[in-house]
Design a protein around this motif. Structure first.
Motif, PDB file in Angstrom:
ATOM      1  N   UNK A 158       0.836  -1.205   0.000  1.00  0.00           N
ATOM      2  CA  UNK A 158       0.000   0.000   0.000  1.00  0.00           C
ATOM      3  C   UNK A 158       0.870   1.253   0.000  1.00  0.00           C
ATOM      4  N   UNK A 159       2.084   1.146   0.546  1.00  0.00           N
ATOM      5  CA  UNK A 159       2.995   2.298   0.560  1.00  0.00           C
ATOM      6  C   UNK A 159       3.460   2.635  -0.848  1.00  0.00           C
ATOM      7  N   UNK A 160       3.669   1.608  -1.674  1.00  0.00           N
ATOM      8  CA  UNK A 160       4.075   1.841  -3.058  1.00  0.00           C
ATOM      9  C   UNK A 160       2.948   2.517  -3.830  1.00  0.00           C
ATOM     10  N   UNK A 161       1.714   2.100  -3.553  1.00  0.00           N
ATOM     11  CA  UNK A 161       0.544   2.753  -4.138  1.00  0.00           C
ATOM     12  C   UNK A 161       0.525   4.233  -3.737  1.00  0.00           C
ATOM     13  N   UNK A 162       0.748   4.484  -2.443  1.00  0.00           N
ATOM     14  CA  UNK A 162       0.712   5.848  -1.934  1.00  0.00           C
ATOM     15  C   UNK A 162       1.767   6.724  -2.600  1.00  0.00           C
ATOM     16  N   UNK A 163       2.939   6.153  -2.887  1.00  0.00           N
ATOM     17  CA  UNK A 163       3.970   6.909  -3.596  1.00  0.00           C
ATOM     18  C   UNK A 163       3.477   7.362  -4.962  1.00  0.00           C
ATOM     19  N   UNK A 164       2.722   6.484  -5.631  1.00  0.00           N
ATOM     20  CA  UNK A 164       2.165   6.845  -6.926  1.00  0.00           C
ATOM     21  C   UNK A 164       1.169   7.982  -6.813  1.00  0.00           C
ATOM     22  N   UNK A 165       0.302   7.911  -5.801  1.00  0.00           N
ATOM     23  CA  UNK A 165      -0.685   8.979  -5.576  1.00  0.00           C
ATOM     24  C   UNK A 165       0.032  10.287  -5.256  1.00  0.00           C
ATOM     25  N   UNK A 166       1.061  10.175  -4.415  1.00  0.00           N
ATOM     26  CA  UNK A 166       1.816  11.350  -4.001  1.00  0.00           C
ATOM     27  C   UNK A 166       2.497  12.024  -5.193  1.00  0.00           C
ATOM     28  N   UNK A 167       3.142  11.236  -6.043  1.00  0.00           N
ATOM     29  CA  UNK A 167       3.795  11.772  -7.238  1.00  0.00           C
ATOM     30  C   UNK A 167       2.781  12.484  -8.129  1.00  0.00           C
ATOM     31  N   UNK A 168       1.629  11.857  -8.310  1.00  0.00           N
ATOM     32  CA  UNK A 168       0.589  12.436  -9.161  1.00  0.00           C
ATOM     33  C   UNK A 168       0.127  13.782  -8.601  1.00  0.00           C
ATOM     34  N   UNK A 169      -0.145  13.823  -7.288  1.00  0.00           N
ATOM     35  CA  UNK A 169      -0.643  15.069  -6.691  1.00  0.00           C
ATOM     36  C   UNK A 169       0.402  16.175  -6.746  1.00  0.00           C
ATOM     37  N   UNK A 170       1.672  15.825  -6.542  1.00  0.00           N
ATOM     38  CA  UNK A 170       2.725  16.843  -6.640  1.00  0.00           C
ATOM     39  C   UNK A 170       2.828  17.406  -8.055  1.00  0.00           C
ATOM     40  N   UNK A 171       2.627  16.544  -9.055  1.00  0.00           N
ATOM     41  CA  UNK A 171       2.792  16.964 -10.447  1.00  0.00           C
ATOM     42  C   UNK A 171       1.555  17.644 -11.015  1.00  0.00           C
ATOM     43  N   UNK A 212       2.994   2.533 -13.184  1.00  0.00           N
ATOM     44  CA  UNK A 212       3.503   1.261 -12.673  1.00  0.00           C
ATOM     45  C   UNK A 212       3.319   1.123 -11.158  1.00  0.00           C
ATOM     46  N   UNK A 213       3.000   2.223 -10.504  1.00  0.00           N
ATOM     47  CA  UNK A 213       2.724   2.182  -9.070  1.00  0.00           C
ATOM     48  C   UNK A 213       1.238   2.031  -8.782  1.00  0.00           C
ATOM     49  N   UNK A 214       0.403   2.665  -9.602  1.00  0.00           N
ATOM     50  CA  UNK A 214      -1.042   2.613  -9.397  1.00  0.00           C
ATOM     51  C   UNK A 214      -1.630   1.417 -10.148  1.00  0.00           C
ATOM     52  N   UNK A 215      -1.249   0.252  -9.687  1.00  0.00           N
ATOM     53  CA  UNK A 215      -1.681  -1.024 -10.260  1.00  0.00           C
ATOM     54  C   UNK A 215      -2.543  -1.738  -9.222  1.00  0.00           C
TER      55      UNK A 215
END
Length: 245
Positions: A158-171, A212-215
């Motif tokens: 779930x932490x890897x998923x969260x990294x994907x969400x975080x990257x998206x929101x920052x960008x 690749x993170x939001x899978x």
């Protein structure tokens, strides 16, 4: 000088920390359960953030377990990108957490920058010290992984998923599955209703990493090792500032 408050584990039990050990400065933040102040330990002149939590609020919302877990986890962690909890003390009405001082916050609220611009992770109220799978659902709705929304067992993926969400929101400035209601947000998460609006400053490599993170299948999400090897990370990360636990 790089001083710090007395090690709470090594202090004289007859002389615990108290409010008299600190000079209190300006307020840094305010929340439902208390406030955070800039403070300086009198003896060492070391600057800290003093988080003041009202016991009445902890009682009202039955947060004893969550607060104790946050304190235990954060006190035991030693990492340059994790906010230090140096110690704590209390009085009849309040609990005081002695935290490493970090400058103004960035969203989401548990990511801070210190005076040298280094990223610090804070707030471990929902963390666990185990690799076992859990079935509880907690956290910001926009950041919940599909397995949490569907009440399935979940682990560190779930932490890897969260990294994907975080990257998206920052960008992009907002979470990828944001919707008008909780129900619609959950639907978008479960369906992986992911889209990338036209944004000239967001590269194809960045979009590839997020994809690749939001899978949905946790086992197919990019691992931490592969994240660090991804072209977008290799190209943009400062190797001196990247630390992995």
């Amino acid at each position: 000088m790089d001083k710090k408050p007395r090690d709470p584990d090594a202090r004289d039990p007859e002389k615990p920390f108290s409010l008299a050990d600190f000079e209190i400065g300006r307020p840094l933040g305010k929340g439902k359960f208390g406030r955070v102040y800039l403070a300086r330990e009198v003896k060492s002149h070391f600057v800290v953030a003093l988080k003041v939590i009202f016991k009445e609020q902890i009682e009202k919302y039955k947060l004893h377990h969550q607060l104790r877990r946050e304190m235990e986890i954060q006190t035991s962690l030693r990492h340059p990108n994790i906010l230090r909890l140096f110690g704590w003390f209390d009085d009849d009405e309040r609990i005081f957490l002695i935290l490493e001082y970090a400058h103004g916050d960035i969203k989401p609220e548990n990511l801070l920058l210190d005076h040298k611009g280094r990223l610090k992770i804070a707030d471990f109220g929902w963390s666990v010290q185990s690799s076992n799978k859990r079935k509880t659902m907690c956290g910001t709705l926009d950041y919940l992984a599909p397995e949490m929304v569907e009440h399935r067992d979940h682990d560190h993926a779930v932490d890897n998923w969260t990294l994907g969400i975080l990257c998206y929101e920052f960008l992009y400035g907002n979470p990828p599955f944001e919707a008008e209601s909780q129900k619609d947000t959950f639907k978008r998460i479960v369906k992986i209703d992911l889209s990338f609006p036209p944004q000239p400053n967001v590269s194809a490599e960045a979009r590839n990493l997020i994809s690749q993170l939001l899978v949905k299948d946790p086992s197919k999400r990019l691992s931490l090792t592969k994240i660090m090897q991804h072209p977008w990370i290799v190209k943009n990360a400062d190797p001196k500032g990247v630390c992995l636990i």
